[in-house]
Write an enzyme that holds these catalytic residues in place. Structure first.
Site, PDB file in Angstrom:
ATOM      1  N   GLU A 198      23.454  73.963  10.652  1.00  0.00           N
ATOM      2  CA  GLU A 198      24.871  73.971  10.254  1.00  0.00           C
ATOM      3  C   GLU A 198      24.983  73.611   8.784  1.00  0.00           C
ATOM      4  OE1 GLU A 198      27.642  71.438  12.315  1.00  0.00           O
ATOM      5  OE2 GLU A 198      26.639  71.734  14.244  1.00  0.00           O
TER       6      GLU A 198
ATOM      7  N   GLU B 138      39.079  76.550  13.999  1.00  0.00           N
ATOM      8  CA  GLU B 138      39.257  76.134  15.396  1.00  0.00           C
ATOM      9  C   GLU B 138      40.413  75.145  15.485  1.00  0.00           C
ATOM     10  OE1 GLU B 138      35.360  75.590  17.590  1.00  0.00           O
ATOM     11  OE2 GLU B 138      34.629  75.649  15.518  1.00  0.00           O
TER      12      GLU B 138
ATOM     13  N   LYS C  60      40.222  71.553  17.437  1.00  0.00           N
ATOM     14  CA  LYS C  60      39.224  70.532  17.157  1.00  0.00           C
ATOM     15  C   LYS C  60      39.913  69.225  16.771  1.00  0.00           C
ATOM     16  CE  LYS C  60      35.212  71.063  15.479  1.00  0.00           C
ATOM     17  NZ  LYS C  60      34.038  71.276  14.602  1.00  0.00           N
TER      18      LYS C  60
ATOM     19  N   GLU D 264      38.289  69.521   9.691  1.00  0.00           N
ATOM     20  CA  GLU D 264      37.498  69.892  10.861  1.00  0.00           C
ATOM     21  C   GLU D 264      37.977  71.200  11.486  1.00  0.00           C
ATOM     22  OE1 GLU D 264      34.817  68.775  12.449  1.00  0.00           O
ATOM     23  OE2 GLU D 264      34.420  67.206  10.975  1.00  0.00           O
TER      24      GLU D 264
END
Length: 379
Positions: A263, A317, A320, A326
């Site tokens: 990542e 997203e 999240k 985030e």
């Protein structure tokens, strides 16, 4: 006749794209997170990645059957993930064998499942039970794979945060946190070496930067950082982080283990006033990241190496938890339009590849001849 010739012309252009992609060094993948209520179906995602991008590797954070079916017969390499809270169950061989039969084997013939990742950043979690069960779970999964003759095609590993390092500066002096190094990390690395599996790390220069180090984190021209022990100079933070991991591995005798960037990424939106968190910075980091890992330049301590690299992530997203950033690491909106351009769409890659290789007589001749044939046939 014009319709037929146009199809021929398009086919040759796609061939050129394919050649340019295969000629590129290094592997760029993407983390496909699904913590959102507005995402397209896995079938649509698979079709988009296959037809419109150069992404050849993905990681999903579960073993979702719909996703594994969606990537069947695409050739895209898929890494699946066992969630942290399920790790203890995977120390039981009977449980793992049943799981393998129901969750992996029905899809493994058609879907290119290449890795089973046991949890994420487990050692940094401070959960003693989870940490204790990590390596036994990996060993048990491997045993089950061997029993089904899948151990050559599917590897077992686990990603780590940089929190496993006690120190990372200067890079050559880095070492693992005491206590974990002998009791957890050495057995884990012994397993990886024995099974020919890589060590996965999640480096995020975004998390370590400030106003003073933003240029260093974003691959921009900067004052650079000198490692006074080796007298090597670092021009970007990612190289320093990777070399810190390499040094820590070397200290305990595992410098031969391959390193994969599981990542890394940069958010396009964050809290008001947050340093370097905007669309332009996210685009700059990820675009330069792709160029860097494909360049085969390597790092000061690991010259001429490429690193299999997974960008986080495919989509924003919206479900999240945590701070705003985030939820804003995505490369694409749910309708597949780019949040920003980093050159991973096929047409973009073709154009950049032509420019990159135009100095190379081999590539210039090949591209010129194919373009000439394409235009004659389309004429």
């Amino acid at each position: 006749m014009l319709h037929v010739n146009s199809r021929i012309f398009t086919s040759i252009l796609l061939l050129l794209v394919s050649i340019s992609i295969k000629g590129a060094k290094g592997i760029v993948g993407v983390n496909y997170g699904m913590m959102a209520d507005n995402l397209p179906t896995p079938e649509l995602v698979s079709k988009f990645l296959q037809e419109s991008t150069i992404i050849s590797h993905i990681r999903i954070f579960n073993t979702d059957p719909d996703s594994l079916k969606a990537f069947a017969n695409t050739g895209i390499a898929v890494s699946v993930t066992i969630p942290n809270d399920q790790i203890s169950s995977f120390t039981d061989l009977e449980f793992v064998q049943k799981w393998l039969v129901t969750s992996i084997m029905p899809y493994s013939l058609d879907t290119n499942i290449v890795r089973i990742l046991v949890g994420n950043e487990v050692i940094s979690s401070a959960n003693r039970l989870m940490i204790t069960n990590l390596v036994p779970a990996m060993q048990t999964i491997y045993t089950a794979l061997v029993n089904e003759s899948l151990d050559k095609s599917i590897k077992v590993s686990t990603p780590h945060s940089l929190g496993i390092l006690e120190t990372s500066s200067p890079p050559s002096a880095a070492k693992f946190r005491p206590g974990y190094d002998n009791h957890v990390i050495k057995p884990l690395l012994s397993f990886l070496r024995a099974t020919d599996s890589p060590f996965l790390i999640n480096p995020y220069p975004f998390l370590g930067c400030s106003n003073q180090t933003l240029d260093y984190a974003l691959f921009r021209p900067n004052s650079q950082v000198l490692d006074e022990i080796t007298n090597l100079t670092y021009t970007n933070m990612l190289d320093a982080q990777l070399d810190a991991v390499y040094s820590a591995l070397k200290v305990i005798g595992f410098a031969d283990i391959d390193i994969v960037i599981a990542e890394t990424g940069w958010p396009s939106k964050g809290e008001p006033g947050q340093v370097g968190v905007d669309v332009e910075s996210a685009a700059e980091y990820n675009k330069k990241l792709v160029l860097h890992v494909k360049s085969m330049v390597g790092t000061p301590l690991m010259p001429n190496r490429t690193f299999e690299t997974y960008i986080f992530g495919l989509f924003n997203e919206n479900l999240k938890p945590g701070p705003i950033n985030e939820r804003n690491f995505g490369l694409f909106h749910p309708n597949f339009t780019p949040v920003y351009d980093i050159g991973i769409l096929r047409t973009e890659v073709f154009a950049s590849s032509v420019c990159k290789h135009c100095h190379d007589t081999k590539y210039l001749f090949m591209i010129s001849m194919l373009l000439y044939v394409a235009f004659v046939l389309a004429g």
